[in-house]
Motif scaffolding. Structure first.
Motif, short mmCIF file in Angstrom:
data_model
loop_
_atom_site.label_atom_id
_atom_site.label_comp_id
_atom_site.label_asym_id
_atom_site.label_seq_id
_atom_site.Cartn_x
_atom_site.Cartn_y
_atom_site.Cartn_z
N UNK A 128 1.08 -1.90 -0.04
CA UNK A 128 -0.58 0.25 0.02
C UNK A 128 0.69 1.40 0.19
N UNK A 129 0.25 2.51 -0.61
CA UNK A 129 1.18 3.43 -1.26
C UNK A 129 2.45 3.11 -1.84
N UNK A 130 2.93 1.85 -2.34
CA UNK A 130 3.91 1.99 -3.67
C UNK A 130 4.04 2.82 -4.12
N UNK A 131 2.84 3.00 -4.89
CA UNK A 131 2.10 3.80 -6.35
C UNK A 131 2.41 2.94 -7.50
N UNK A 132 2.29 3.59 -8.35
CA UNK A 132 2.40 2.26 -9.99
C UNK A 132 3.19 1.81 -9.88
N UNK A 133 3.07 0.86 -11.16
CA UNK A 133 4.83 -0.04 -10.89
C UNK A 133 5.07 0.34 -12.51
N UNK A 134 7.05 0.40 -11.90
CA UNK A 134 7.64 0.68 -13.09
C UNK A 134 7.21 0.08 -14.69
N UNK A 135 8.36 0.53 -15.22
CA UNK A 135 7.90 0.25 -16.95
C UNK A 135 8.52 -1.48 -16.50
N UNK A 136 9.60 -1.77 -15.80
CA UNK A 136 10.45 -2.87 -16.00
C UNK A 136 9.19 -3.80 -14.75
N UNK A 137 8.84 -3.53 -13.79
CA UNK A 137 7.56 -4.50 -12.86
C UNK A 137 6.43 -4.45 -13.77
N UNK A 138 5.97 -3.98 -14.73
CA UNK A 138 4.97 -4.09 -16.38
C UNK A 138 5.26 -5.21 -16.48
N UNK A 139 6.36 -4.97 -16.87
CA UNK A 139 7.15 -5.94 -17.49
C UNK A 139 6.84 -7.64 -16.99
N UNK A 140 7.67 -7.31 -16.07
CA UNK A 140 7.09 -9.21 -15.14
C UNK A 140 6.09 -9.50 -14.75
N UNK A 141 4.89 -8.38 -14.45
CA UNK A 141 3.65 -8.46 -14.60
C UNK A 141 2.56 -9.39 -15.13
N UNK A 142 2.97 -9.03 -16.58
CA UNK A 142 2.51 -10.03 -18.08
C UNK A 142 3.43 -10.92 -17.77
N UNK A 143 4.56 -10.82 -18.15
CA UNK A 143 4.59 -11.71 -18.15
C UNK A 143 4.11 -13.20 -17.25
N UNK A 144 4.33 -12.80 -16.56
CA UNK A 144 3.20 -13.80 -15.53
C UNK A 144 2.29 -14.15 -15.52
N UNK A 145 1.31 -13.64 -16.63
CA UNK A 145 0.45 -13.24 -16.52
C UNK A 145 -0.07 -14.33 -17.96
N UNK A 146 1.02 -14.33 -18.15
CA UNK A 146 1.33 -14.80 -19.58
C UNK A 146 0.96 -13.59 -20.84
N UNK A 147 1.05 -12.79 -21.01
CA UNK A 147 0.94 -12.00 -22.02
C UNK A 147 2.09 -11.68 -22.79
#
Length: 123
Positions: free
Chosen positions: A104-123
């Motif tokens: 909570x309060x960590x803010x929006x994901x960085x571009x690198x974190x977004x790529x990791x999230x997308x990879x985890x979700x299989x996109x």
């Protein structure tokens, strides 16, 4: 109960309760999430008894074989009698990958974190 000789795939998937609304069924067809006998289906594609309908979306993939045709929405018990469910069993909760929770309060994901999230979700 209205039994017919042929039915549109969007109407049939809605009638047997694979989708909550007919417009959602049509949208899934247009998006390529519905296949009949392995071929991508448009909303107006006709289904006949014996066809294998594959539906992606929601929590899991559904694979059903058409037994009877309907165009009007019916009760859940009658709907289950209109298809043979060959869907793979859902994975146990222990085997499903948990989506990472941000602090909570960590803010929006960085571009690198977004790529990791997308990879985890299989996109």
């Amino acid at each position: 109960m209205a039994e017919v000789v042929r039915a549109r795939v969007d109407a049939w998937t809605w009638a047997v309760r694979l989708f909550p609304t007919r417009s959602a069924a049509g949208a899934a067809c247009r998006a390529g999430h519905v296949r009949i006998n392995g071929e991508r289906a448009k909303p107006a594609t006709l289904v006949v008894p014996g066809d294998e309908v594959q539906v992606r979306g929601g929590e899991r993939e559904r694979l059903v074989v058409v037994q009877r045709l309907l165009v009007k929405r019916v009760s859940a018990e009658v709907a289950r009698a209109c298809y043979l469910d060959r869907s793979p069993a859902p994975l146990p909760r222990e085997h499903v990958a948990m989506a990472g929770q941000r602090d909570r309060g960590a803010g929006r994901p960085t571009k690198r974190e977004r790529r990791d999230i997308d990879r985890l979700r299989g996109r």
